[in-house]
Design an enzyme around this catalytic site. Structure first.
Site, PDB file in Angstrom:
ATOM      1  N   GLU A   1      -4.819   4.223   5.855  1.00 13.29           N
ATOM      2  CA  GLU A   1      -4.864   4.093   4.569  1.00 13.29           C
ATOM      3  C   GLU A   1      -5.454   5.313   3.998  1.00 13.29           C
ATOM      4  O   GLU A   1      -4.902   5.643   3.031  1.00 13.29           O
ATOM      5  CB  GLU A   1      -5.464   2.698   4.362  1.00 13.29           C
ATOM      6  CG  GLU A   1      -5.304   2.347   2.630  1.00 13.29           C
ATOM      7  CD  GLU A   1      -5.678   1.165   2.192  1.00 13.29           C
ATOM      8  OE1 GLU A   1      -6.098   0.779   1.003  1.00 13.29           O
ATOM      9  OE2 GLU A   1      -5.613   0.260   3.021  1.00 13.29           O
TER      10      GLU A   1
ATOM     11  N   ARG B   1       0.604  -1.134  -0.113  1.00 13.49           N
ATOM     12  CA  ARG B   1      -0.033  -0.017   0.097  1.00 13.49           C
ATOM     13  C   ARG B   1       0.849   1.110  -0.017  1.00 13.49           C
ATOM     14  O   ARG B   1       0.458   2.403   0.573  1.00 13.49           O
ATOM     15  CB  ARG B   1      -0.810   0.036   1.205  1.00 13.49           C
ATOM     16  CG  ARG B   1      -2.003  -0.901   1.172  1.00 13.49           C
ATOM     17  CD  ARG B   1      -2.722  -1.078  -0.034  1.00 13.49           C
ATOM     18  NE  ARG B   1      -3.978  -1.989  -0.078  1.00 13.49           N
ATOM     19  CZ  ARG B   1      -3.732  -3.080  -0.805  1.00 13.49           C
ATOM     20  NH1 ARG B   1      -2.638  -3.298  -1.477  1.00 13.49           N
ATOM     21  NH2 ARG B   1      -4.836  -4.182  -0.726  1.00 13.49           N
TER      22      ARG B   1
ATOM     23  N   SER C   1     -11.340   1.580   2.529  1.00 14.79           N
ATOM     24  CA  SER C   1     -10.588   0.892   3.785  1.00 14.79           C
ATOM     25  C   SER C   1      -9.807   2.123   4.420  1.00 14.79           C
ATOM     26  O   SER C   1      -9.184   3.062   3.941  1.00 14.79           O
ATOM     27  CB  SER C   1      -9.732  -0.102   3.146  1.00 14.79           C
ATOM     28  OG  SER C   1     -10.154  -1.089   2.650  1.00 14.79           O
TER      29      SER C   1
END
EC number: 1.3.1.98
Length: 321
Positions: free
Chosen positions: A300, A181, A230
């Site tokens: 995130e 990520r 998310s």
């Protein structure tokens, strides 16, 4: 922070000749999927890569410039964003095309879902996961977006980007420095387009994979809510939602912000949440998970801008655990 009109006026002739759209004091709540947040001092939507380069060369480096995508995983603080926010237009940066039997070129403003559809139409496998990611290619490149066991780094060949001075860079997959990520590409780089490589696959198989992605999203994610996707990255060896659930935070509400009862790693605006509500809820969840399991969840969702005076939010609510 001076107003957006004053900032634009201060730069005067420097901005003459730009073909894109300049908006002073832009309402970021109209851009973000959370539908909350403060103002950008000024918003610039460049006409194309050349126009963006001219803008970057014209704006002195001491004035902040920050790029945003379609706003799907963005939380803007109520104090607003100083300097310029750059938002790439669909017209100038939203084109995508198959460039070979297995290759795709896409602009940074191209929705991920459109790349998935293009790949399907051309019998190119390996892009079905984009069908379930509610963002654009620029964000996918920066965050190594992934889903259903596939990540962006598996498909990237080369990325075009402009630095803060407006100079062009071509980055290879290795140059991007991908990990879970995130990428290691310089923070000031603005991605404008990229080329990707997939593999030959039967269209029916691709369609089946895309349908499975869509079914999963509709079943377990609050996709019809005002959400940023998310909220936290998955910690090593576990899932963020499991830790949030174990800490008793499923459905937790602060003001108009709530951790979704359907998928508790999705934060939603139930109707009137402020940027403060959303970030305070997130830090409350981080604090409770830390206390419950010792795990420090990492955001995130990207949080931008300044806090409104009196509405500051400390990480983990200031806990020193």
């Amino acid at each position: 922070m001076i107003g957006g009109e004053a900032l634009i006026a201060k730069l005067g002739d420097r901005l003459t000749g730009l073909r894109g759209r300049l908006t002073p004091s832009a309402e970021m709540e109209k851009i973000t999927w959370f539908r909350a947040g403060g103002l950008a001092q000024a918003l610039f939507q460049p006409a194309d890569e050349e126009d963006l380069a001219a803008f970057l060369k014209a704006v002195p480096e001491e004035i902040p410039v920050m790029v945003v995508g379609i706003g799907s995983n963005l939380l803007v603080r109520e104090g607003g964003i100083p300097g310029f926010v750059v938002r790439l237009s669909a017209k100038g940066f939203g084109e995508a095309e198959a460039i070979s039997a297995t290759g795709i070129k896409a602009g940074a403003a191209t929705p991920d879902k459109r790349v998935a559809a293009l790949a399907h139409d051309n019998g190119i496998g390996g892009f079905h996961f984009y069908h379930g990611i509610p963002g654009a290619i620029g964000g996918a490149l920066r965050m190594n977006a992934g889903a259903n066991g596939v990540e962006t780094r598996e498909r990237v060949v080369e990325v075009r980007a402009l630095d803060r001075k407006g100079d062009l860079h071509l980055l290879s997959n290795a140059d991007m420095g991908y990990s879970y990520r995130q990428s290691a590409a310089a923070a000031d780089l603005i991605f404008t387009s990229a080329t990707f490589e997939g593999y030959t696959e039967d269209k029916d198989a691709i369609k089946a994979a895309m349908d499975a992605v869509q079914h999963h999203r509709e079943t377990v994610q609050p996709i019809r809510e005002k959400t940023g996707g998310s909220t936290f990255k998955n910690p090593e060896g576990t899932s963020a939602w499991k830790e949030i659930d174990n800490a008793g935070c499923r459905g937790l509400m602060i003001g108009g912000a709530q951790m979704s009862p359907l998928h508790c790693n999705f934060m939603i605006n139930t109707g009137n949440a402020s940027g403060y509500d959303l970030e305070y809820l997130g830090e409350t969840v981080r604090s409770r998970v830390l206390e419950n399991s010792g795990i420090r969840l990492q955001w995130e969702i990207k949080r931008l801008g300044n806090f409104k005076p009196g509405h500051e939010v400390q990480e983990f609510l200031g806990q020193l655990l």
